[in-house]
Structures are given as C-alpha cells and as structure tokens.
Design a protein around this motif. Structure first.
Motif, PDB file in Angstrom:
ATOM      1  N   HIS A 149      -3.846  31.987 -58.515  1.00 36.54           N
ATOM      2  CA  HIS A 149      -3.145  32.332 -57.263  1.00 36.54           C
ATOM      3  C   HIS A 149      -1.655  31.933 -57.312  1.00 36.54           C
ATOM      4  O   HIS A 149      -1.120  31.691 -58.369  1.00 36.54           O
ATOM      5  N   GLU A 164      -5.444  26.272 -52.132  1.00 39.32           N
ATOM      6  CA  GLU A 164      -5.918  26.311 -53.510  1.00 39.32           C
ATOM      7  C   GLU A 164      -4.770  26.454 -54.505  1.00 39.32           C
ATOM      8  O   GLU A 164      -4.722  25.781 -55.531  1.00 39.32           O
ATOM      9  N   HIS A 222      -8.971  27.015 -61.181  1.00 38.13           N
ATOM     10  CA  HIS A 222      -9.171  27.417 -59.784  1.00 38.13           C
ATOM     11  C   HIS A 222      -9.877  26.309 -59.015  1.00 38.13           C
ATOM     12  O   HIS A 222     -10.432  25.378 -59.590  1.00 38.13           O
ATOM     13  N   THR A 223      -9.851  26.496 -57.696  1.00 39.50           N
ATOM     14  CA  THR A 223     -10.565  25.604 -56.801  1.00 39.50           C
ATOM     15  C   THR A 223     -11.504  26.488 -56.006  1.00 39.50           C
ATOM     16  O   THR A 223     -11.115  27.572 -55.577  1.00 39.50           O
ATOM     17  N   GLU A 257      -9.487  36.217 -56.640  1.00 39.35           N
ATOM     18  CA  GLU A 257     -10.153  35.720 -57.847  1.00 39.35           C
ATOM     19  C   GLU A 257     -10.312  36.804 -58.897  1.00 39.35           C
ATOM     20  O   GLU A 257     -10.418  36.516 -60.066  1.00 39.35           O
TER      21      GLU A 257
HETATM   22 ZN   LIG Z   1      -9.250  30.932 -57.014  1.00 37.54          ZN
END
Ligand SMILES: [Zn+2]
Length: 367
Positions: A149, A164, A222-223, A257
């Motif tokens: 992101h 995130e 990623h989170t 995503e």
């Molecule tokens: Zn993500």
C-alpha cells in the motif's frame, strides 16, 4: 574413498527412482486403463485429458493454442498444429503435431510414448545448484522488499486509526536496515525497497520494479485485517505463489491487496506469455522462504502461527522470481493494533523478517 562410495550408492538409487517415475509407457497405460484411442489417417491419438491422467501432471495450462504441462521439475510445452515440442528443455520435431478434433486436444500416442521412455530427468538439487551458481557468476543477488500500500491506498485501518501502509513501511525500513548491517561484507547481495516513503505504487509498478531490478527475491510486507472478526482475528501468516505467470503486458489492477479470484481463468493478454522454465522451482523456493519466515516469527511472537500458505496475490503471481507476502498481524484487532504502534514490536518484527531472509541465503549458500 567413503565419499565416493556414497556417491555411487546415491546415483544408483536415483536411477532406480527416476525409472519408476519417468519410464511411463503411454501405450501400455492406455491399454491397461482402457483409455480411448482416436485414429486419424492411421495415426493413433489420445486426448490431452487422458495424457494428464496417465502422467499425473502436477500443473498444466492450455492458453489459446499453447499447452504447458509440468511433471515435477520437467516442463513440456507445445502448440496445437505445430510440430515443435519442448520437453525438459530439449526441442523435438514431431512427425504428427497435436491437433484438435471433437473438441478435444489430441496427442500423437506413439511419438509421446517414445519421448517419455527416452527422457532422463536432472535432479531438483542439481537444478537449484545450477540456478545459484549462475546467479553467483553473472550478477548480484537482489532482494526487493515491498511495503504494501501507500499514498491514497492506506490498506487496512485499525480502530484507533493506525494505518496499514505506515506499519508496512516502517517495518520494511527496519528490515532493510537490519539486512544492510548484517550483510555489510557480502557485496554480492543488494537490497532495495519498492517505496521508501508514503507514496502510491500500483501492483503493476511493483512487479515492473522487481523485473527491472532483475530481483531474486520479492518480499512483500503487509498487515492483516478481517472483515468479520475484527476484534479477535489474530496471528501471522506468509503466502507463497499458488502459480506464476510472466507477462509482457500486465493486467490492470485496482488498489489493495490484489488477491486474485481462485478460478484460474487465464489472463487476457494470453499471447504475450513467456513461460519461465524454472517455474516449479521458483514456487518451491518461495514456499521454503515462506516457511522460514513463519518459523522465525513463531520463535519471536506470541500470536498464533497461521502457517505458510499458497496465495493468489497479484504480486506473487506476476513476479518472475522467488516471492512471498507476509501478513505480520491483524491491525483490526485492537490489542494487536496497539502492539503494532509500539516501536519495539516493529523493530522485533523487522529483525525477525531480516533473520528469515538471511537464513534462506545461508541455506542456499548465497552467503
Ligand atoms: Zn495489505
């Protein structure tokens, strides 16, 4: 002396093993399994479906008039109505090309049978060694870290407002710092990031950066977030590619995503496909790296280990190199969100991801 003896024993077993796996006599199998034979102009054919069943193909695809089949390490590719066939890297000229009749792809039985009987596979390890040696000889080993992101795409947002994109970037910078320090004396390894600030980069651009750098490892951070279980979702997981496709022109994407639908309907830009001969190896290596990441995180974090999994994410599918996407924790879970705000936690996760990469480089004798 002992070493040599062991080698001989090993190669003897390997020959036995390879014969069991690869000496597939299609003609006998067809008879035993009572598979239908199509005769056209006195040439016998079986359907592609029957062939796949007999050889127990791990993976295959038909893309317009092209067919790709993978059996373990070996790739077979050919086109309908084309006499050229590539089998395990060797090119063959068929007398009778595969054709389409009665809505089936038909395979010339006799010629294919000969090919399976003659083929001697190289071992997986040999392929891996060649791959690593080639890298050592020709170029630097490039690791590309990809903080998910950025810019207008915040990714998931926690109940307390933690975004995130910020967590991903901060952790990625910590991974970079850790790796640069640990790998200081290894000048053959280079580390890059897809972004070093809060900017939007599309998934296509990320793939193009990886290709442009000729990266060896694409490592996406990623989170996680759960739509249905925001309060209690917990744990860390790492994805490796379910499949790989290398395209000249990448499909357009939206933000986020980039998880692709499971139905593997092939991409629109089909004619642009370049198939990578080492596809199965690269997926396998990605899985090994994902498993190391999980193993290391499990040693450091008290949250649940959700495992290394196959994932159909855009950046995993279209990057032609070893690739993983790790989800370090659920930002939607308020307890985890507070943890992810903590600099010490981020540092610990960054170091751990770095350790995992180093462990992989060691196992592959890159350092
Ligand atoms: Zn993500």
């Amino acid at each position: 002396m002992k070493f040599i003896k062991n080698c001989l024993v090993f190669s003897f077993f390997f020959i036995l093993l390879s014969e069991v796996i690869y000496s597939i006599n299609l003609i006998d199998e067809v008879k035993i399994k009572k598979i239908p034979i199509y005769t056209i102009n006195n040439i016998q054919y079986i359907s592609l479906k029957s062939l796949l069943k007999i050889i127990n193909a791990d993976n295959w695809a038909k893309i317009e008039d092209r067919v790709f089949i993978f059996i373990g390490d070996t790739q077979i590719k050919f086109r309908i109505d084309d006499k050229i066939l590539i089998f395990g890297g060797k090119t063959y000229e068929l007398k009778n090309p595969p054709k389409i009749a009665l809505e089936e792809v038909l395979i010339p039985l006799e010629e294919f049978s000969q090919m399976f009987l003659n083929y001697t596979p190289s071992t997986k390890n040999q392929l891996k060694e060649d791959l690593v040696l080639e890298k050592k000889k020709d170029k630097k080993f490039v690791i590309l870290i990809d903080p998910g992101h950025g810019g207008h795409d915040s990714g998931a947002i926690g109940n307390y407002g933690l975004r995130e994109k910020d967590v991903n970037l901060d952790v990625a910078l910590r991974v970079e710092r850790y790796l640069k320090k640990q790998l200081e004396k290894y000048t053959s390894v280079e580390i890059y990031l897809t972004r070093k600030e809060d900017v939007f980069i599309s998934l296509e651009e990320r793939v193009n950066i990886a290709k442009g750098l000729n990266a060896d490892i694409f490592f996406s951070i990623h989170t996680n977030s759960s739509r249905f279980n925001r309060e209690n979702a917990d744990g860390f997981e790492t994805f490796y590619p379910a499949s790989k496709l290398e395209l000249n022109i990448l499909p357009k994407t939206t933000d986020g995503e980039g998880e692709l639908k499971e139905n593997n309907n092939l991409d629109p830009v089909l004619s642009q496909i370049i198939v990578n001969l080492n596809d199965t190896d690269i997926i396998d290596e990605s899985r090994i790296l994902a498993e190391i990441v999980q193993e290391k995180l499990a040693q450091r974090l008290i949250t649940p280990d959700r495992g290394a999994k196959r994932g159909n994410f855009y950046v995993l599918r279209y990057t032609p190199m070893i690739s993983v996407l790790t989800e370090i924790g659920f930002i939607c879970n308020p307890v985890i969100e507070l943890n992810l705000k903590d600099v010490e936690v981020r540092q610990a996760i960054g170091e751990t991801l770095g350790e995992a990469i180093i462990e992989y480089l060691r196992r592959r004798k890159i350092i």
